[in-house]
Design a protein around this motif. Structure first.
Motif, short mmCIF file in Angstrom:
data_model
loop_
_atom_site.label_atom_id
_atom_site.label_comp_id
_atom_site.label_asym_id
_atom_site.label_seq_id
_atom_site.Cartn_x
_atom_site.Cartn_y
_atom_site.Cartn_z
N ASP A 258 0.95 -1.31 -0.02
CA ASP A 258 -0.07 0.07 -0.04
C ASP A 258 0.82 1.28 -0.11
O ASP A 258 0.65 2.17 -0.74
N GLN A 262 1.77 3.92 -3.32
CA GLN A 262 1.36 5.54 -2.95
C GLN A 262 2.76 6.43 -3.19
O GLN A 262 2.92 7.42 -4.10
N THR A 266 2.97 9.15 -6.05
CA THR A 266 3.21 10.62 -6.16
C THR A 266 4.38 10.82 -5.36
O THR A 266 4.73 12.07 -5.12
N VAL A 269 3.47 9.69 1.26
CA VAL A 269 2.44 8.94 1.42
C VAL A 269 1.57 9.82 2.35
O VAL A 269 1.94 10.66 2.91
N SER A 270 0.09 9.71 1.95
CA SER A 270 -0.89 10.47 2.65
C SER A 270 -1.68 9.24 3.76
O SER A 270 -2.04 8.24 3.13
N ALA A 341 -7.99 7.24 3.79
CA ALA A 341 -7.71 8.43 2.81
C ALA A 341 -8.15 9.75 3.53
O ALA A 341 -9.17 9.77 4.16
#
Length: 477
Positions: A258, A262, A266, A269-270, A341
């Motif tokens: 996971d 991400q 991008t 990590v969010s 999220a």
């Protein structure tokens, strides 16, 4: 003669039975040969180079770089220096080398490893199973989960099969392939000792604990199940000697993938953020809040303008569940919220003043900067039933502390109730039994009203952070 023959026959039968048992046991033990043949090509050695300030003298009388190669091979960047021989900075730079492991997750060159393996590296080189060496660039790293993604310029690379770490069971056989101390493609095996393990400095990873032999250089390498699928990334060991002592910890592959997705998309990590400081609910705290069992995450502090504050969560609330998942331990809450999220709404099961309620919270994104610590001030004050000396805080002191009420603990009687609860000199008491404390006199009044042998929650601010302690009071004095 017949007696001797009978004894020999019995002895032979016993020997044959022993061999049969041993053969049966051998057949039950796992055979990793096929797993290694299939998986080894997808496991890589990772070496990094970092420029650092050169130390002037080493234990061999010259530069710290002028050491026998055998020591450099085993110690890497941990080359031992003798007492008084580290010297100062000679103004130059030197190269620091370190080794780790990783594995290929896509044919076009994406590689998964630990963030600490490549942290601060100026140069990263990946050595493949066929001895090719390729320069790698760092796509992204997430230090909170210790996961990093690298990229090499290559095609048609051998990849590993990714498994499902949620299916792991305690007692299951697992194997690791890595480069301990630089010895490429070393294979070790063991069993899963525990799952969902929390380590003191890692709140976002439910570690897989194993007894697989892991040593420096194994970091970032894959952990396999018997089907040859990757179920974890070997990350840490518990040791007092510096080497393997039977406790190894791996990041579950579901968590790692996971994060990797991400980072590939991008570069960062969010993760979900509530904006609360939490603490475990001890047995005494559970009793003080009227709970039968000690479970949940106790909110000790709510950050201003945070998602929690906007949703109406308060210090003293106990979060018991997130979207139907029980929070049996406080360490589980960051994982559950971190998976959400930013911008999504979660349903929290909250205990407030002895009553359960449902609270909807729109989760925010984790902020970049940490909260600033508050500074303490001095004062004097009266003695209370707590066994402490306290002082009032004026408006200026409260403003500097970022508070609107509270009293400061100046002295603590080592034999008193406050000391037994863990209250320390310098702490700010802001509430007792869920009643806000504005003055020393009010504190004494509230404490005096508490029944003997009762347990009440006390909210403190210590070093700029809020926490609760369970205060058990004796008889009135």
């Amino acid at each position: 003669m017949q007696r001797i023959t009978r004894q020999v026959s019995m002895w032979l039968m016993l020997v044959l039975a022993t061999f049969a048992v041993q053969a049966a046991q051998a057949r039950e033990l796992p055979d990793f040969t096929e797993l290694v043949k299939q998986a080894a090509p997808g496991v890589v050695n990772i070496s990094t180079t970092q420029e650092v300030q050169r130390r002037s003298m080493g234990p061999w009388g010259g530069s710290s770089q002028d050491v026998p190669e055998i020591f450099r091979h085993f110690f890497g960047d941990q080359i031992p220096f003798g007492p008084g021989q580290q010297g100062g900075n000679d103004g130059g730079t030197a190269e620091r080398h370190s080794l780790g492991s990783g594995f290929i997750i896509s044919q076009d060159g994406y590689i998964l490893t630990n963030a600490h393996v490549v942290d601060g590296a100026d140069k990263i080189v990946v050595r493949l199973n066929d001895r090719r060496e390729l320069k790698a660039k760092l796509v992204g790293e997430d230090k909170k989960t210790d996961v990093a993604v690298l990229k090499v310029d290559a095609k048609d690379l051998p990849t590993l099969n990714i498994g499902n770490s949620d299916d792991l069971e305690v007692g299951e056989w697992v194997a690791a392939i890595g480069s301990p101390f630089g010895f490429d493609h070393s294979v070790t095996s063991g069993i899963v000792s525990a799952i969902d393990r929390t380590l003191p400095t890692d709140t976002y990873v439910p570690f897989i604990q194993t007894d697989v032999a892991i040593n420096p250089g194994n970091s970032g390498g894959p952990l396999f199940n018997l089907d040859g699928k990757v179920v974890g990334i070997n990350s840490q060991i518990f040791t007092r000697s510096g080497g393997f002592m039977g406790l190894s910890f791996a990041i579950p592959i579901n968590v790692a993938m996971d994060i990797a997705d991400q980072l590939k998309a991008t570069g960062h990590v969010s993760r979900g953020w509530l904006g609360v400081v939490i603490q475990p609910v001890s047995r005494d705290l559970a009793e003080s809040f009227g709970m039968k069992d000690s479970h949940g995450a106790l909110i000790a502090e709510v950050a201003q303008d945070s998602p929690a504050a906007k949703a109406g969560l308060q210090a003293g609330d106990i979060i018991l569940g997130v979207n139907g998942d029980a929070v049996d331990q406080s360490s589980k809450l960051p994982r559950l919220i971190g998976k959400v999220a930013p911008g999504e709404t979660v349903s929290l099961k909250v205990l407030r003043n002895g009553k359960e309620r449902t609270q909807k919270v729109t989760v925010g994104d984790w902020p970049e900067s940490d909260q600033q610590a508050m500074q303490d001030q001095q004062g004097q004050g009266p003695q209370t039933r707590l066994g402490v000396a306290v002082s009032d805080l004026d408006s200026r002191q409260l403003e500097r502390l970022g508070l609107d009420h509270g009293v400061r603990i100046m002295q603590v009687d080592p034999s008193g109730a406050a000391a037994a609860a863990g209250i320390q000199s310098g702490d700010i008491i802001v509430s007792v039994a869920q009643q806000s404390i504005d003055s020393a006199e009010q504190l004494a009044s509230v404490i005096e009203s508490v029944k003997s042998s009762s347990v009440v929650p006390v909210r403190l601010v210590r070093d700029g952070h809020s926490l609760f302690v369970a205060l058990r009071l004796g008889g009135n004095e």
